[in-house]
Structure formats: C-alpha cells, structure tokens
Design a protein around this motif. Structure first.
Motif, PDB file in Angstrom:
ATOM      1  N   LYS A 124       0.709  -1.290   0.034  1.00 48.73           N
ATOM      2  CA  LYS A 124      -0.103   0.124  -0.039  1.00 48.73           C
ATOM      3  C   LYS A 124       1.016   1.311   0.202  1.00 48.73           C
ATOM      4  O   LYS A 124       0.649   2.163  -0.861  1.00 48.73           O
ATOM      5  CB  LYS A 124      -0.836   0.127   1.023  1.00 48.73           C
ATOM      6  N   PRO A 184      -7.754   8.607  10.394  1.00 50.73           N
ATOM      7  CA  PRO A 184      -7.563   8.334   8.983  1.00 50.73           C
ATOM      8  C   PRO A 184      -8.702   7.916   8.109  1.00 50.73           C
ATOM      9  O   PRO A 184      -8.852   8.049   7.149  1.00 50.73           O
ATOM     10  CB  PRO A 184      -6.371   7.133   9.057  1.00 50.73           C
ATOM     11  N   GLY A 185      -9.939   7.566   8.956  1.00 56.29           N
ATOM     12  CA  GLY A 185     -11.065   6.884   8.271  1.00 56.29           C
ATOM     13  C   GLY A 185     -11.531   7.823   7.290  1.00 56.29           C
ATOM     14  O   GLY A 185     -11.940   7.466   6.208  1.00 56.29           O
ATOM     15  N   THR A 212      -9.484   7.770   4.202  1.00 52.51           N
ATOM     16  CA  THR A 212      -9.651   6.437   3.370  1.00 52.51           C
ATOM     17  C   THR A 212     -10.885   6.314   2.674  1.00 52.51           C
ATOM     18  O   THR A 212     -10.863   5.957   1.659  1.00 52.51           O
ATOM     19  CB  THR A 212      -9.611   5.239   4.570  1.00 52.51           C
ATOM     20  N   CYS A 238     -20.602  -0.323   7.764  1.00 48.83           N
ATOM     21  CA  CYS A 238     -20.976   1.031   7.912  1.00 48.83           C
ATOM     22  C   CYS A 238     -20.269   1.727   9.073  1.00 48.83           C
ATOM     23  O   CYS A 238     -20.648   2.682   9.835  1.00 48.83           O
ATOM     24  CB  CYS A 238     -22.540   1.186   8.464  1.00 48.83           C
ATOM     25  N   SER A 249     -16.297   3.666  10.098  1.00 49.48           N
ATOM     26  CA  SER A 249     -15.792   5.162   9.766  1.00 49.48           C
ATOM     27  C   SER A 249     -15.636   4.958   8.288  1.00 49.48           C
ATOM     28  O   SER A 249     -15.920   6.123   7.572  1.00 49.48           O
ATOM     29  CB  SER A 249     -14.401   4.892  10.443  1.00 49.48           C
ATOM     30  N   ILE A 279     -23.145  -6.032  10.667  1.00 51.35           N
ATOM     31  CA  ILE A 279     -23.781  -6.925  11.672  1.00 51.35           C
ATOM     32  C   ILE A 279     -24.341  -6.098  12.653  1.00 51.35           C
ATOM     33  O   ILE A 279     -25.015  -6.570  13.463  1.00 51.35           O
ATOM     34  CB  ILE A 279     -22.674  -7.824  11.923  1.00 51.35           C
ATOM     35  N   ASN A 280     -23.884  -4.855  12.827  1.00 49.54           N
ATOM     36  CA  ASN A 280     -24.584  -4.139  13.838  1.00 49.54           C
ATOM     37  C   ASN A 280     -25.818  -3.297  13.090  1.00 49.54           C
ATOM     38  O   ASN A 280     -25.798  -2.289  12.255  1.00 49.54           O
ATOM     39  CB  ASN A 280     -23.617  -2.923  14.213  1.00 49.54           C
ATOM     40  N   ALA A 300     -15.730  -3.889   5.634  1.00 47.16           N
ATOM     41  CA  ALA A 300     -15.953  -4.636   6.689  1.00 47.16           C
ATOM     42  C   ALA A 300     -14.456  -5.470   7.163  1.00 47.16           C
ATOM     43  O   ALA A 300     -13.581  -4.651   7.150  1.00 47.16           O
ATOM     44  CB  ALA A 300     -17.075  -5.442   7.044  1.00 47.16           C
ATOM     45  N   LEU A 301     -14.583  -6.501   7.349  1.00 49.66           N
ATOM     46  CA  LEU A 301     -13.465  -7.440   7.614  1.00 49.66           C
ATOM     47  C   LEU A 301     -12.796  -8.094   6.308  1.00 49.66           C
ATOM     48  O   LEU A 301     -13.575  -7.925   5.232  1.00 49.66           O
ATOM     49  CB  LEU A 301     -13.450  -8.081   8.692  1.00 49.66           C
ATOM     50  N   ALA A 308     -12.096  -2.432   2.959  1.00 49.05           N
ATOM     51  CA  ALA A 308     -11.364  -3.701   3.331  1.00 49.05           C
ATOM     52  C   ALA A 308     -10.174  -4.111   3.302  1.00 49.05           C
ATOM     53  O   ALA A 308      -9.931  -4.290   2.001  1.00 49.05           O
ATOM     54  CB  ALA A 308     -12.542  -4.633   3.761  1.00 49.05           C
ATOM     55  N   ASN A 309      -9.244  -4.351   4.317  1.00 51.17           N
ATOM     56  CA  ASN A 309      -7.826  -4.731   3.862  1.00 51.17           C
ATOM     57  C   ASN A 309      -7.987  -6.430   3.543  1.00 51.17           C
ATOM     58  O   ASN A 309      -8.641  -7.074   3.982  1.00 51.17           O
ATOM     59  CB  ASN A 309      -7.217  -4.578   5.016  1.00 51.17           C
ATOM     60  N   GLY A 367      -6.020   7.033   4.340  1.00 54.74           N
ATOM     61  CA  GLY A 367      -5.743   7.072   5.347  1.00 54.74           C
ATOM     62  C   GLY A 367      -4.134   7.242   6.039  1.00 54.74           C
ATOM     63  O   GLY A 367      -3.812   7.939   6.498  1.00 54.74           O
TER      64      GLY A 367
HETATM   65  P1  NAD Z   1     -14.855   0.188  12.023  1.00 57.06           P
HETATM   66  O1  NAD Z   1     -14.576  -0.664  12.928  1.00 57.06           O
HETATM   67  O2  NAD Z   1     -15.190   1.678  12.080  1.00 57.06           O
HETATM   68  O3  NAD Z   1     -16.185  -0.309  11.048  1.00 57.06           O
HETATM   69  C1  NAD Z   1     -16.319  -1.638  10.488  1.00 57.06           C
HETATM   70  C2  NAD Z   1     -17.603  -1.913  10.648  1.00 57.06           C
HETATM   71  O4  NAD Z   1     -17.759  -3.417  10.016  1.00 57.06           O
HETATM   72  C3  NAD Z   1     -18.360  -1.882  12.238  1.00 57.06           C
HETATM   73  O5  NAD Z   1     -19.475  -1.231  11.871  1.00 57.06           O
HETATM   74  C4  NAD Z   1     -18.715  -3.398  12.082  1.00 57.06           C
HETATM   75  O6  NAD Z   1     -19.722  -3.934  12.822  1.00 57.06           O
HETATM   76  C5  NAD Z   1     -18.740  -3.825  10.722  1.00 57.06           C
HETATM   77  N1  NAD Z   1     -18.783  -5.269  10.400  1.00 57.06           N
HETATM   78  C6  NAD Z   1     -17.982  -6.309  10.878  1.00 57.06           C
HETATM   79  N2  NAD Z   1     -18.074  -7.478  10.257  1.00 57.06           N
HETATM   80  C7  NAD Z   1     -19.092  -7.310   9.325  1.00 57.06           C
HETATM   81  C8  NAD Z   1     -19.780  -8.341   8.459  1.00 57.06           C
HETATM   82  N3  NAD Z   1     -19.314  -9.396   8.297  1.00 57.06           N
HETATM   83  N4  NAD Z   1     -20.787  -7.783   7.598  1.00 57.06           N
HETATM   84  C9  NAD Z   1     -21.119  -6.449   7.910  1.00 57.06           C
HETATM   85  N5  NAD Z   1     -20.480  -5.525   8.809  1.00 57.06           N
HETATM   86  C10 NAD Z   1     -19.678  -6.157   9.553  1.00 57.06           C
HETATM   87  O7  NAD Z   1     -13.562  -0.069  10.887  1.00 57.06           O
HETATM   88  P2  NAD Z   1     -13.299   0.822   9.405  1.00 57.06           P
HETATM   89  O8  NAD Z   1     -12.154   1.785  10.074  1.00 57.06           O
HETATM   90  O9  NAD Z   1     -14.350   1.515   8.823  1.00 57.06           O
HETATM   91  O10 NAD Z   1     -12.473  -0.410   8.691  1.00 57.06           O
HETATM   92  C11 NAD Z   1     -13.273  -0.879   8.145  1.00 57.06           C
HETATM   93  C12 NAD Z   1     -12.244  -2.031   6.792  1.00 57.06           C
HETATM   94  O11 NAD Z   1     -11.293  -0.985   6.219  1.00 57.06           O
HETATM   95  C13 NAD Z   1     -11.279  -2.655   7.836  1.00 57.06           C
HETATM   96  O12 NAD Z   1     -10.858  -3.960   7.019  1.00 57.06           O
HETATM   97  C14 NAD Z   1      -9.904  -2.052   7.838  1.00 57.06           C
HETATM   98  O13 NAD Z   1      -8.866  -2.745   7.964  1.00 57.06           O
HETATM   99  C15 NAD Z   1     -10.057  -1.189   6.525  1.00 57.06           C
HETATM  100  N6  NAD Z   1      -9.203  -0.014   6.495  1.00 57.06           N
HETATM  101  C16 NAD Z   1      -9.475   1.071   7.324  1.00 57.06           C
HETATM  102  C17 NAD Z   1      -8.737   2.159   7.200  1.00 57.06           C
HETATM  103  C18 NAD Z   1      -9.027   3.313   7.969  1.00 57.06           C
HETATM  104  O14 NAD Z   1      -8.552   4.468   7.771  1.00 57.06           O
HETATM  105  N7  NAD Z   1      -9.788   3.292   9.188  1.00 57.06           N
HETATM  106  C19 NAD Z   1      -7.747   2.176   6.074  1.00 57.06           C
HETATM  107  C20 NAD Z   1      -7.548   1.220   5.493  1.00 57.06           C
HETATM  108  C21 NAD Z   1      -8.395   0.051   5.453  1.00 57.06           C
END
Ligand code: NAD
Length: 354
Positions: free
Chosen positions: A69, A148-149, A152, A183, A185, A206-207, A240-241, A262-263, A292
């Motif tokens: 990245k 960073p969210g 991103t 849904c 960050s 999932i929430n 998400a994940l 998602a990573n 981010g």
């Molecule tokens: P976050 O914790 O703010 O949000 C993740 C959301 O996904 C939560 O609301 C959670 O309830 C939901 N979730 C989990 N499993 C789920 C499923 N199976 N189905 C539907 N929803 C599900 O995290 P984030 O910062 O928004 O990050 C999300 C993804 O983006 C991650 O994979 C993270 O590694 C990746 N990412 C984030 C950033 C960043 O700047 N925050 C940067 C690069 C990559």
C-alpha cells in the motif's frame, strides 16, 4: 503457536515480534514486512482472536499489505502492522496501551503505528505518551493527520467513481447502485459521499442498528449482513473485514465492480483470477484504500521535521489514487491478467523484490 515461518502468509518478513507484558496483560504481535522504502508504517488492530495463529496470520498478511500500500501510494514508508490480542470481552486498558507504546519505542523508529479496527484517536494519544513513532493524533484545523477513516473513505469514493467511468462508461454516480458492506468509519464515509452524488445505496452491517441509522440518514436501504454480497448492484463495496472474496462469496456476487476499503479482501490471490474470469472489475484493496495512510504518514513525516503539514498536500495525493487504479486496469486488460496480480507485481518491484 506454529512457527510463523511455516505460515502460508510468511513472506520473508524482516522482523516479527511477539510482545507480552505481564503487568498489563498485553499480548501483541508487531510484524515488519519491509523497510526498503522507509520505516514500516501501518495501524494497530485491537481484536479478539480465537487463537494465536489467527492473530499471527493477520499480522503477517496485514503488514505485507502495508508494504504494498505504502509503495503504491508513493510514500517513503515501508510496511508494518501490529495486532493486539484482546480477551473475549474486548478489554483494553491504559496500562496495555502504555506497554504497547513501550514496545513500539523499543523498535526505535523502525515501526510507526496508527489506528486500525478497534483503535481510536484517544488510544493513539495514550500510546504517544510512550513513543514518538505514532501518528493519527489530533491535529489543528487545516493540518494533515488525525483519524485516517475519513481520508480512506475519500480515496475509495474517488476510486469507485473511476471504476464506474472505466467499466460502465458513466461520468456521474446518479442512479448507480452501490452495495456497501460495513457502516463504520470507512463504509459510512463512502456511503455518505456517494449518496451526495445521487448514487443509490444499499448498506449493511452486523450492527443492524448502525446500518438502519445510516440508511435513514442518506436515504438508502439497509439489508441483512449476509444478503449484501448477493445483492444485484453495479458496485459491491466491502468495508468490513477481510477474506470475504472466497469461492462462495465470488459465486454470489451480482455486480460489475468490486471496490472497497477492507484490507485483504481476497481470501487467496487466485480469487482475483476468479473475479477477472467473471468479468468483474476489481480495485486492488491496498491501492484504493491508501487515503488514510497517506494522511497519517504525512502527519508523521512533518512532525519528525517539526513542521506543520498542509491538508491540501494530502488531498492532492489522494486524488492520484484513480490514476493508479486506471494504470493497473489498463495493464490488466492489455495483458489479460487479473488486476491483483498486476498490482502485486508493480508493488514488489517498488519494494525491491521484483
Ligand atoms: P470500523 O470498526 O469503524 O467499522 C467496521 C464496521 O464493519 C463495523 O460497523 C462492524 O460492525 C462492521 N462489520 C464487521 N463485520 C461485518 C460483517 N461481516 N458484515 C457487515 N458488517 C460488518 O472499521 P473501519 O475503520 O471502517 O475499517 C473497515 C475496514 O477498512 C477494515 O478492514 C480496515 O482494516 C479497513 N481499512 C480501514 C482504514 C481506516 O482508515 N480506518 C484504512 C484502510 C483500510
């Protein structure tokens, strides 16, 4: 714990540390994949893992992803990542954060941390009490840095628009159906930006309360967490994940484009080939979700020099994400190779492992 060098995700990582602090109960893994381009930079994930092997796999895969990245984003940073293994109640204490800060400090700048899933800006402030090698800290208005969210999300928004132009020949998002998984960050930010452009949003989490609230706010539709991958749409955006694009997931997709934050979305590299064979345009995750790390890396580099960092520089660099994706898709089509393979080859070249 199995020896990590026998793990499928082991990729000649430069250093992997398992940190255990008895007093606070902290157990963490810090993985440095490559410092060829600069200090290994990547966030810390706070998560409850079913077993240590799962945590190790995450650390190995995520840190390799950060090498790719950061290189593809043109940053003078290598790839690293940390995971903190929480108990099943998700207990995270100040003492654990401080012990983690000490572990980062002991690496003397070879690893720079920031937020990832389960981490907050307040956590980074606590860690910063013990080490300078942390970013994603609160900053003044107009300066780069902080959570960073939103950055991103901004990069993914630009990337989705580029994918829609490339694949569907549309220069407007009006009426384009986008299904967003997650849904938080990132996913929430992407959905809000796209809704402003007139896209039609289907959101899931999932929430379920979070998904419903977002749908109400942006005038979209909330669907069940499980249903979203099979929803008929133009763009499926996983936020998400990871590892959701496996045999079963790809078979269920009913979209023209996969582009989200998602990573490690591909369960295995060959799943990129499956998307390619199905004619689905894939935006490699570590290219589209670099906004981010661009933001917090510039924050870190400026702070080391004692200078403020202009947010416009961050925006300028994030706006270059579509051109990078375009170049990957052009090569993918010209050479009939999956976009993930093209991106991986470019990244390996950049980190001196071509
Ligand atoms: P976050 O914790 O703010 O949000 C993740 C959301 O996904 C939560 O609301 C959670 O309830 C939901 N979730 C989990 N499993 C789920 C499923 N199976 N189905 C539907 N929803 C599900 O995290 P984030 O910062 O928004 O990050 C999300 C993804 O983006 C991650 O994979 C993270 O590694 C990746 N990412 C984030 C950033 C960043 O700047 N925050 C940067 C690069 C990559």
């Amino acid at each position: 714990m199995p020896a990590f060098w026998t793990e499928a995700d082991w990729d000649a990582h430069e250093r992997v540390e398992v940190v255990h602090d008895r007093a606070s109960g902290l157990t963490a893994i810090i993985a440095l994949h490559s410092t060829h381009l600069g200090p290994g930079a990547g966030g810390t994930r706070f998560w409850h893992y079913a077993d240590p092997a799962g945590a190790m796999r995450d650390a190995l895969r995520l840190s390799r992803g950060m090498s790719f990245k950061n290189a593809m984003a043109g940053l003078p940073m290598g790839g690293g990542k940390a995971v903190v293994m929480l108990d099943k109640d998700g207990t995270k204490t100040d003492a654990m954060l401080e012990a983690f800060g000490d572990a980062v400090e002991a690496l003397n700048g070879r690893y720079v941390t920031a937020e990832d899933v389960g981490a907050t800006v307040a956590d980074m402030v606590k860690i910063a009490g013990r080490t300078r090698h942390v970013c994603g800290l609160p900053v003044s208005e107009g300066d780069a840095g902080g959570d960073p969210g939103p950055f991103t999300a901004m990069g993914i928004y630009h990337g989705i628009k580029a994918a829609v132009a490339h694949k569907l020949g549309k220069d407007s998002m009006a009426g384009v159906r986008v299904a967003v998984q997650g849904c938080g960050s990132v996913g929430g930010g992407v959905a809000r930006l796209l809704a402003k452009d007139g896209a039609s949003l289907i959101v899931s989490d999932i929430n379920t309360k979070r998904a419903q609230a977002l749908a109400q706010e942006i005038g979209g539709e909330a669907v069940d967490g499980d249903v979203v991958m099979g929803t008929e749409c133009d763009v499926f955006s996983p936020n998400a994940l990871g590892a959701i694009l496996d045999d079963d997931g790809i078979a269920r997709l009913d979209c023209a484009i996969v582009a989200g934050g998602a990573n490690n979305q591909l369960a295995r590299p060959e799943h990129g080939a499956m998307l390619h064979e199905r004619g689905i345009l894939y935006a490699p995750d570590y290219v589209i979700n670099a906004g981010g790390i661009i933001n917090v890396s510039l924050e870190y580099l400026c702070r080391q020099k004692g200078e403020p960092c202009d947010i416009n520089e961050v925006r300028k660099r994030i706006a270059q994400i579509p051109a990078r994706l375009q170049s990957i898709w052009n090569t993918s089509e010209a050479e009939s190779r999956p976009s993930n393979e093209v991106a991986d080859a470019m990244a390996m070249e950049l980190i001196g492992r071509g």
